[in-house]
Design an enzyme around this catalytic site. Structure first.
Site, mmCIF file in Angstrom:
data_model
loop_
_atom_site.group_PDB
_atom_site.id
_atom_site.type_symbol
_atom_site.label_atom_id
_atom_site.label_comp_id
_atom_site.label_asym_id
_atom_site.label_seq_id
_atom_site.Cartn_x
_atom_site.Cartn_y
_atom_site.Cartn_z
ATOM 1 N N TYR A 94 -6.657 6.153 -2.046
ATOM 2 C CA TYR A 94 -5.335 6.787 -2.045
ATOM 3 C C TYR A 94 -5.369 8.162 -2.706
ATOM 4 O O TYR A 94 -4.514 9.005 -2.431
ATOM 5 C CB TYR A 94 -4.326 5.911 -2.807
ATOM 6 C CG TYR A 94 -3.637 4.871 -1.975
ATOM 7 C CD1 TYR A 94 -4.360 3.911 -1.285
ATOM 8 C CD2 TYR A 94 -2.251 4.836 -1.886
ATOM 9 C CE1 TYR A 94 -3.717 2.941 -0.540
ATOM 10 C CE2 TYR A 94 -1.601 3.866 -1.141
ATOM 11 C CZ TYR A 94 -2.338 2.930 -0.474
ATOM 12 O OH TYR A 94 -1.693 1.973 0.258
ATOM 13 N N LYS A 114 -16.038 -4.881 -1.226
ATOM 14 C CA LYS A 114 -16.772 -4.835 0.044
ATOM 15 C C LYS A 114 -18.167 -4.338 -0.328
ATOM 16 O O LYS A 114 -18.653 -3.308 0.158
ATOM 17 C CB LYS A 114 -16.039 -3.905 1.030
ATOM 18 C CG LYS A 114 -16.601 -3.906 2.452
ATOM 19 C CD LYS A 114 -16.304 -5.177 3.242
ATOM 20 C CE LYS A 114 -17.025 -5.136 4.590
ATOM 21 N NZ LYS A 114 -16.905 -6.406 5.343
ATOM 22 N N ASP A 139 -12.813 -9.068 3.600
ATOM 23 C CA ASP A 139 -12.527 -9.685 4.895
ATOM 24 C C ASP A 139 -12.425 -11.202 4.772
ATOM 25 O O ASP A 139 -11.520 -11.835 5.311
ATOM 26 C CB ASP A 139 -13.551 -9.250 5.965
ATOM 27 C CG ASP A 139 -14.990 -9.355 5.504
ATOM 28 O OD1 ASP A 139 -15.229 -9.609 4.297
ATOM 29 O OD2 ASP A 139 -15.902 -9.181 6.345
ATOM 30 N N ASP A 151 -3.426 -3.229 -1.475
ATOM 31 C CA ASP A 151 -2.234 -2.957 -0.664
ATOM 32 C C ASP A 151 -2.171 -3.927 0.509
ATOM 33 O O ASP A 151 -1.142 -4.561 0.768
ATOM 34 C CB ASP A 151 -2.289 -1.513 -0.159
ATOM 35 C CG ASP A 151 -1.113 -1.166 0.735
ATOM 36 O OD1 ASP A 151 0.031 -1.463 0.340
ATOM 37 O OD2 ASP A 151 -1.340 -0.615 1.833
ATOM 38 N N ASP A 207 0.313 -7.575 0.882
ATOM 39 C CA ASP A 207 1.297 -7.807 1.946
ATOM 40 C C ASP A 207 1.012 -9.126 2.658
ATOM 41 O O ASP A 207 1.933 -9.873 3.001
ATOM 42 C CB ASP A 207 1.285 -6.660 2.970
ATOM 43 C CG ASP A 207 2.344 -5.607 2.652
ATOM 44 O OD1 ASP A 207 2.725 -5.486 1.477
ATOM 45 O OD2 ASP A 207 2.779 -4.900 3.584
HETATM 46 C C1 IPM Z 1 3.236 -0.419 -1.433
HETATM 47 C C2 IPM Z 1 3.530 0.469 -0.242
HETATM 48 C C3 IPM Z 1 3.078 1.890 -0.559
HETATM 49 C C4 IPM Z 1 1.568 1.860 -0.770
HETATM 50 C C5 IPM Z 1 3.457 2.928 0.499
HETATM 51 C C6 IPM Z 1 4.935 2.915 0.793
HETATM 52 C C7 IPM Z 1 3.007 4.307 0.112
HETATM 53 O O1 IPM Z 1 2.914 -0.018 0.904
HETATM 54 O O2 IPM Z 1 3.797 -0.161 -2.519
HETATM 55 O O3 IPM Z 1 2.486 -1.368 -1.287
HETATM 56 O O4 IPM Z 1 0.801 1.947 0.190
HETATM 57 O O5 IPM Z 1 1.150 1.776 -1.920
HETATM 58 MG MG MG Z 2 1.952 -1.847 0.655
#
Ligand code: IPM
Ligand code: MG
Length: 357
Positions: free
Chosen positions: A141, A190, A222, A246, A250
């Protein structure tokens, strides 16, 4: 106690749910005799509209002397042009970097009464209780990046880079968190392909040797993605770099089927932190008064716990949320159907349960 809390409502449903969480904080304050003061600032798309900057100077100044920051959500189709040079997300990333919030903490727990909401079979999700610890201010990032043209072709690149100090502080945090839980850390990398991830594994191994009371497993990203859906209840603390964290967090968030319910905290060494629900700004339902405020309210509970050290008050809020769900109260996203509560009614129901507790 006295505390100064910054509110960053942001975009979409952000203002509605931050407002709901503020009511809950006020209820806690009057019940437990605390004095919370608030200041509201701009971030994200609305900040671009009003100032041209997703993270205005005035917002950064507002952070000075604050104990904690409660954030709604940023972004929306209005600012989604991939070619735009300013984007709402830059506000979020800039704030993390500016405040040095190196650790993103996302607990994922099966909520009793919502088992049916999960896309997985109930026997798989039974007992899921894990927490993601994601490195938040380094890695791909924030590595060197750019785009250029070569032989008439567009080229883009980003760099995954970690030094051992960055790895050590996030892995050490994971071990501290694990010590108060099931004493098990899964470190994601990884290392079979990437040099940055070989350094990650080396440092994680060293931290593991220094903390022998906690079990450490290394897992390739993975295969971790796979095991998260096949054996989610085997995980306790999962520590990962920025990008892998990240993605996996999710994936982890949908295990319980209740995205609208999950909180997160972005932390550093002192008590200051940013608290936000893990869902987005949901522009399709913004302004309709139907957004689920529970993820924001549970984020406020994390704020009470981590930034203000108000453990009993944090638990009070969490119990009120779980009680409301056990009582059958649902917003539309939780499958409430015809009898769904709107944002205001749900937050009132939580406040009532806190007052009664
Ligand atoms: C998160 C989001 C952010 C990230 C985006 C919105 C920049 O997906 O907080 O997980 O990738 O960190
Ligand atoms: Mg995210």
């Amino acid at each position: 106690m006295k505390a100064k809390i910054i509110l960053l409502p942001g975009d979409g449903i952000g203002p509605e749910i931050v407002n709901a969480a503020r009511q809950v904080l006020d209820t806690v304050a009057s019940k437990a005799g605390h004095e919370f003061t608030y200041a509201e600032h701009l971030i994200g798309g609305i900040a671009i509209d009003e100032t041209g900057n997703p993270l205005p100077e005035e917002t950064l100044k507002g952070f000075e002397g604050a104990d904690a920051i409660l954030l709604g959500a940023v972004g929306g189709p209005k600012w989604d042009d991939p070619k735009a040079s300013v984007r709402p997300e830059q506000g979020l990333l800039g704030m993390r970097k500016h405040l040095g919030l190196f650790a993103n903490v996302r607990p994922v727990k099966m909520v009793p009464g919502l088992e049916d909401a999960s896309p997985l079979k109930p026997e798989r999700t039974r007992g899921v209780d894990l927490v993601f610890i994601r490195e938040l201010v380094g890695g791909i990032y924030f590595g060197e990046r750019g785009r250029f043209e070569k032989d008439g072709k567009r080229v883009g690149f980003d760099t995954m880079i970690y030094d051992e100090a960055e790895i050590r502080r996030i892995v050490e945090l994971a071990f501290r968190v694990a010590r108060g839980r099931k004493k098990h850390v899964t470190s994601i990398d990884k290392a079979n392909v990437l040099d940055s991830m070989r350094v990650w594994r080396e440092v994680a191994t060293e931290v593991g040797k220094e903390n022998p009371d906690v079990t450490l497993h290394h897992q390739l990203v993975d295969s971790a993605a796979m095991r998260l859906v096949t054996h989610p209840s085997e995980f306790d603390v999962i520590v990962a770099g920025n990008m892998f964290g990240d993605i996996l967090s999710d994936e982890g968030a949908v295990l319980t089927g209740s995205l609208g319910l999950l909180p997160s905290a972005s932390l550093r060494e002192d008590h200051v932190g940013v608290y936000e629900p893990i869902h987005g700004s949901a522009p399709d339902i913004a302004g309709k008064g139907i957004a689920n405020p529970l993820g924001q309210i549970l984020s406020a509970a994390m704020l009470l716990r981590h930034s203000l050290s108000l453990e009993a008050e944090a638990t009070m809020v969490e119990n009120a949320v779980y009680q409301a769900i056990a009582d059958g109260l649902r917003t539309a996203d939780l499958g409430g159907g015809e009898s769904s509560l709107g944002t205001a009614a749900m937050s009132e129901a939580i406040c009532e349960r806190i007052e009664r507790a």
